[in-house]
Design a protein around this motif. Structure first.
Motif, PDB file in Angstrom:
ATOM      1  N   LEU A   1       0.869  -1.183  -0.084  1.00  0.00           N
ATOM      2  CA  LEU A   1      -0.257   0.119   0.020  1.00  0.00           C
ATOM      3  C   LEU A   1       0.973   1.137  -0.048  1.00  0.00           C
ATOM      4  CD1 LEU A   1      -1.652  -2.328   1.891  1.00  0.00           C
ATOM      5  CD2 LEU A   1      -3.005  -0.493   2.514  1.00  0.00           C
TER       6      LEU A   1
ATOM      7  N   ASP B   1      -0.102  -2.536  -4.819  1.00  0.00           N
ATOM      8  CA  ASP B   1      -1.681  -3.101  -4.808  1.00  0.00           C
ATOM      9  C   ASP B   1      -2.747  -1.606  -4.672  1.00  0.00           C
ATOM     10  OD1 ASP B   1      -0.327  -5.728  -3.309  1.00  0.00           O
ATOM     11  OD2 ASP B   1      -1.761  -5.952  -4.849  1.00  0.00           O
ATOM     12  N   LEU B   2      -2.343  -0.793  -3.936  1.00  0.00           N
ATOM     13  CA  LEU B   2      -3.228   0.018  -3.691  1.00  0.00           C
ATOM     14  C   LEU B   2      -2.653   1.445  -3.362  1.00  0.00           C
ATOM     15  CD1 LEU B   2      -6.261   0.947  -2.434  1.00  0.00           C
ATOM     16  CD2 LEU B   2      -5.740  -0.172  -0.470  1.00  0.00           C
ATOM     17  N   VAL B   3      -3.346   2.547  -3.573  1.00  0.00           N
ATOM     18  CA  VAL B   3      -2.753   3.820  -3.353  1.00  0.00           C
ATOM     19  C   VAL B   3      -3.868   4.645  -2.609  1.00  0.00           C
ATOM     20  CG1 VAL B   3      -2.063   6.163  -4.158  1.00  0.00           C
ATOM     21  CG2 VAL B   3      -1.517   4.002  -5.411  1.00  0.00           C
TER      22      VAL B   3
ATOM     23  N   MET C   1      -9.412   5.585  -1.908  1.00  0.00           N
ATOM     24  CA  MET C   1      -8.365   4.359  -2.348  1.00  0.00           C
ATOM     25  C   MET C   1      -8.426   4.206  -3.567  1.00  0.00           C
ATOM     26  SD  MET C   1      -8.482   1.886   1.040  1.00  0.00           S
ATOM     27  CE  MET C   1     -10.276   1.880   1.356  1.00  0.00           C
ATOM     28  N   ILE C   2      -7.262   4.310  -4.270  1.00  0.00           N
ATOM     29  CA  ILE C   2      -7.399   4.202  -5.783  1.00  0.00           C
ATOM     30  C   ILE C   2      -6.333   3.100  -6.249  1.00  0.00           C
ATOM     31  CG2 ILE C   2      -8.301   6.333  -6.377  1.00  0.00           C
ATOM     32  CD1 ILE C   2      -5.810   7.235  -6.859  1.00  0.00           C
ATOM     33  N   PRO C   3      -6.706   2.255  -7.354  1.00  0.00           N
ATOM     34  CA  PRO C   3      -5.528   1.528  -7.821  1.00  0.00           C
ATOM     35  C   PRO C   3      -4.762   2.569  -8.461  1.00  0.00           C
ATOM     36  CG  PRO C   3      -7.464   1.552  -9.461  1.00  0.00           C
ATOM     37  CD  PRO C   3      -7.829   2.256  -8.134  1.00  0.00           C
ATOM     38  N   CYS C   4      -3.254   1.938  -8.665  1.00  0.00           N
ATOM     39  CA  CYS C   4      -2.072   2.844  -9.038  1.00  0.00           C
ATOM     40  C   CYS C   4      -2.361   3.481 -10.580  1.00  0.00           C
ATOM     41  CB  CYS C   4      -0.715   1.984  -9.010  1.00  0.00           C
ATOM     42  SG  CYS C   4       0.493   2.957  -8.258  1.00  0.00           S
ATOM     43  N   THR C   5      -3.035   2.713 -11.336  1.00  0.00           N
ATOM     44  CA  THR C   5      -3.373   3.143 -12.731  1.00  0.00           C
ATOM     45  C   THR C   5      -4.243   4.265 -12.819  1.00  0.00           C
ATOM     46  OG1 THR C   5      -5.018   1.180 -12.855  1.00  0.00           O
ATOM     47  CG2 THR C   5      -2.939   0.857 -13.947  1.00  0.00           C
ATOM     48  N   SER C   6      -5.074   4.673 -11.688  1.00  0.00           N
ATOM     49  CA  SER C   6      -5.982   5.815 -11.787  1.00  0.00           C
ATOM     50  C   SER C   6      -5.463   7.014 -11.591  1.00  0.00           C
ATOM     51  CB  SER C   6      -7.089   5.374 -10.834  1.00  0.00           C
ATOM     52  OG  SER C   6      -7.971   4.514 -11.375  1.00  0.00           O
TER      53      SER C   6
ATOM     54  N   VAL D   1      -6.611   9.792 -13.927  1.00  0.00           N
ATOM     55  CA  VAL D   1      -7.882  10.457 -13.713  1.00  0.00           C
ATOM     56  C   VAL D   1      -7.956  11.447 -12.639  1.00  0.00           C
ATOM     57  CG1 VAL D   1     -10.207   9.495 -13.168  1.00  0.00           C
ATOM     58  CG2 VAL D   1      -8.746   7.931 -14.235  1.00  0.00           C
ATOM     59  N   VAL D   2      -7.201  10.983 -11.628  1.00  0.00           N
ATOM     60  CA  VAL D   2      -7.048  12.207 -10.365  1.00  0.00           C
ATOM     61  C   VAL D   2      -6.817  13.373 -10.766  1.00  0.00           C
ATOM     62  CG1 VAL D   2      -6.384  12.692  -7.957  1.00  0.00           C
ATOM     63  CG2 VAL D   2      -7.189  10.283  -8.693  1.00  0.00           C
TER      64      VAL D   2
END
Lengths: 514, 303
Positions: free
Chosen positions: A426, A489-491, A497-502, A505-506
């Motif tokens: 995380l 796994d998680l940011v 909480m978002i996955p790293c690939t998002s 988007v942010v």
């Protein structure tokens, strides 16, 4: 004041025009005698006939009296008159001159746009805006870039810091400074150009007294607050323009002391935006208080409250009986663990540390003080300790636009080994550390710390004492590395909480908000 | 409106129309509650009542879908209440929009089916898990499109839901074989693709589905077979499990078990979590998404 009659865009254009003229002037002076015939000729004839035609239509508000001035005004004169010259011509005349030159240059530029190279500082708004410049700090092995930087620093009256020691060839495009030669030694005391709190801050950065992404940004913002408090607008100048110009040499100075971090970059961008958005009718005291409250709000929202929000989400992920692994000293992760401990979660912590910084000791001290049971290992024992671990919490220095995590060197190693052991990783990061940069490896852009730090004295002997004498030996002290998103796994951010690939988007949502 | 009556209403909904997704039934119940509610004076009070009702419904039916449907409705209410601060007008607008929303999501299953059936080629051998109404609809539309394919269904113990699925498929004249849950690895080399439904789609892009789905996903990854998930968008839920243990207990077991049993460690979980790295594509009424795009959609939906 006539300056206020022109709109903001026009003023910006005028400023860009001024800069561009300065560059052209320098280029002209550098070229050899054979070229001297060409360039003045190419510069002069088009402007003269066009100026007299365009000038009347180009000028919006000022009176028609200044029109004959551009035609006769010597184009050889320095396009950026120093403040001493300013009273010689009236402001309106100068602006008319600049306007005319800008129009002619735009006309001259249309056919000649292909000749401008990628690295010239042409105002991007007039050209195709796809051209992007590489930052100077990753082009240290290119002498032309170094020369340009030196000239820029000379203009801003900031000393240039020289590189130290042999650089490993893979990283020869980065700066490598020695801590024993701080930039402040080359400054005169008291420095007229740089505010004393900035000098102090630069020294604190370069000696490592203020370290850590959040600490550096907060120190920077406090120093800027002091600068704003001590600032007075010079006559005939606007606060919104002049203050930004005043900040530029400070930023270059801090960059020379220690390369700016992504969080500091974002903070500076915010401050510059706030300053330039000050309406020109605003009184100085009012403007200053407004800026100070803006900065306070930024610190409060983006750092303090974000940490609280992140703790709230992170605590959901900590269950009783957990064994949590942390690396180095991240203020955010320490905050989360202390909060979770206060909420009576039962867990124990394993602190992983690495040379030469040994930041884990600071984290260990802080956690043990709160009463959290901790274990301390060096990074070489990682695969030994990982079967016991249930979760890994990592801090981040910046989150890049392609989902990669830039953090202290050693983080990607931890993420890799944790992935192999199927332990969830995380990453905790505030949104103000998200940056638009894209990087897929740790070589392209990094920071090289003082190589002398790698020397260690044991039993009175320092093995690497004379490393400079061995010509084939290079010491590499990297500061950052990038972790690919597949290992994370998680940011946890203040948005949730978002996955790293998002991350993109942010960034997109943030840009929409602004 | 009495909470007991609400739960009865919910159960009747499910009983009357076995095809209706449980989330839709939950939302319909909540809308009914909204229409009949006389006691609410303020919007905050309304929200409180709604939260209580949702919790009661979750106790009655512990599936993830009810939880996600409830949360979606709550968020939708909060957004509407921001626009219309006056309570009675707000209620009217909410009821209108609620009806519209229900109408839209009842069409979502057919939208998903339309997207997915093109991925089923002629002569394909499909493996599916347990009984999913969405997968049934997909296979139905593929069969209607005159495609020839065979289906393998896992038996899916402990409730043998796979056998019911097999019966339904036989009624559609699709050749179907029931396989043991333990035979998934054995059968994997024969199949071309795997299609499963989902009870919930989590923020990371993973899914929560009947126990055995995770095994199926791991096997298909090992054999390099595409693993497709079909789910409507109202199943997107704001959970982020890191591993199997991280899935909240209230979803893992049936509602009666949660209430009756003391030590849950002895009970068999009914669902498991499949991480996004094992899923190839998700077919939703919002389009065909990759697992990382699910987070995009959720951010758009909830932020």
């Amino acid at each position: 004041n006539e300056g206020k009659e022109l709109s903001k865009e026009e003023k910006q254009r005028l400023r860009k025009q001024k800069k561009q003229q300065k560059k052209q002037k320098e280029r002209k002076n550098e070229k050899s005698e054979t070229e001297k015939e060409k360039t003045p000729v190419s510069l002069l004839p088009p402007p003269r006939p066009v100026a007299t035609q365009k000038a009347p239509s180009a000028l919006p508000a000022p009176a028609s009296a200044p029109i004959p001035v551009p035609a006769s005004a010597p184009f050889h004169s320095s396009p950026a008159p120093s403040p001493a010259d300013k009273p010689a011509k009236s402001k309106a005349e100068l602006k008319a001159e600049r306007r005319a030159r800008q129009e002619t240059d735009r006309a001259a530029k249309q056919p000649g746009s292909s000749s401008s190279g990628i690295k010239t500082k042409v105002p991007l708004s007039e050209l195709n805006p796809v051209v992007k410049r590489l930052p100077e700090h990753v082009q240290v092995d290119d002498p032309a870039v170094v020369k340009r930087l030196a000239k820029k620093l000379e203009r801003q009256q900031i000393p240039l810091r020289s590189d130290y020691g042999y650089k490993v060839s893979l990283f020869s495009h980065l700066h490598q400074y020695s801590r024993k030669a701080p930039l402040t030694q080359q400054l005169s005391i008291p420095s007229t150009v740089i505010h004393p709190s900035i000098v102090r801050l630069g020294l604190q950065y370069s000696q490592g007294i203020v370290a850590g992404s959040n600490a550096r940004s907060v120190a920077l913002l406090h120093a800027f607050k002091q600068v704003i408090r001590d600032y007075t607008t010079p006559p005939n100048e606007e606060l919104s323009r002049d203050l930004v110009n005043k900040l530029k040499p400070y930023i270059s100075f801090l960059n020379q002391c220690r390369p700016l971090s992504a969080s500091m970059g974002n903070a500076i961008k915010y401050i510059k935006k706030e300053i330039s958005n000050i309406p020109s009718q605003c009184k100085e005291e009012e403007a200053k208080t407004k800026l100070l409250t803006c900065i306070d709000r930024y610190i409060e929202e983006k750092i303090v409250l974000a940490a609280k929000a992140i703790s709230k989400y992170a605590i959901e992920k900590i269950s009783d009986g957990d064994v949590i692994l942390v690396y180095g000293c991240s203020s955010l992760v320490n905050n989360i663990l202390c909060e979770a401990f206060e909420k009576s979660r039962k867990f124990r912590v394993i602190v992983v540390d690495s040379r030469p910084r040994l930041e884990g000791r600071e984290a260990l001290r802080r956690l043990v003080q709160r009463g959290i049971s901790c274990t301390y290992v060096l990074i070489s024992a990682l695969s030994y300790i990982l079967p016991e671990v249930s979760k890994v919490f990592l801090g981040a220095h910046a989150l890049l636009a392609n989902g990669y995590v830039m953090s202290r060197v050693g983080t990607s190693q931890i993420a890799l080994v944790a992935r192999t052991f199927n332990v969830p990783v995380l990453v905790c990061c505030e949104t103000y550390k998200f940056c638009e940069k894209v990087q897929t490896d740790s070589f392209v852009s990094n920071e090289l710390d003082d190589p002398d730090d790698l020397m260690v004295t044991r039993k009175g002997k320092t093995q690497l004492e004379n490393w400079q004498d061995v010509s084939s030996l290079g010491l590499l002290n990297l500061v950052y590395d990038v972790t690919p998103p597949d290992f994370v796994d998680l940011v946890i951010t203040d948005l949730g909480m978002i996955p790293c690939t998002s991350v993109p988007v942010v960034l997109r949502v943030k840009n929409l908000d602004q | 409106m009495n909470l007991m009556k609400l739960v009865e209403y919910f159960r009747t909904q499910v009983r009357q129309d076995p095809e209706v997704p449980s989330a839709v039934a939950a939302i319909r119940t909540l809308l009914e509650f909204l229409k009949r509610d006389q006691t609410g004076e303020t919007i905050l009070g309304l929200r409180e009542n709604l939260t209580q009702t949702i919790r009661r419904l979750e106790e009655a039916d512990s599936s993830v879908a009810v939880s996600s449907g409830g949360e979606l409705f709550l968020r939708f209410i909060s957004l509407t209440s921001l626009e219309h601060p006056d309570l009675s007008q707000c209620k009217k607008v909410m009821v209108e929009r609620g009806e519209l929303f229900l109408k839209k999501i009842s069409l979502s299953r057919s939208k998903v089916a339309k997207l997915c059936h093109t991925f089923i080629k002629d002569g394909a051998k499909i493996l599916t898990h347990s009984s999913s109404r969405v997968v049934l609809k997909v296979l139905e539309s593929a069969a209607a499109d005159k495609k020839r394919f065979t289906v393998y269904v896992t038996e899916s113990q402990p409730d043998s839901a796979g056998r019911q699925m097999a019966d339904k498929l036989q009624n559609l004249n699709i050749p179907v074989t029931v396989v043991l849950d333990a035979a998934v690895g054995y059968i994997m080399e024969k199949v071309d693709l795997v299609i499963v439904g989902a009870e919930g789609v989590v923020e990371s892009g993973g899914i929560i589905n009947k126990i055995g789905t995770y095994q199926l996903a791991v096997c298909s990854k090992a054999h390099n077979k595409p693993f497709y998930v079909v789910a409507e968008s109202f199943k997107f839920v704001r959970l982020y499990p890191l591993n199997q243990q991280d899935v909240p207990e209230r979803f893992k077991y049936k509602a009666d078990t949660l209430k009756a049993v003391e030590d849950l460690a002895e009970e068999h979980p009914m669902i498991d979590y499949t991480p996004p790295s094992l899923i190839t594509l998700l077919f939703t009424d919002l389009g065909v998404l990759t697992p990382s795009a699910v987070s995009d959609e959720l951010i758009k939906l909830y932020l």
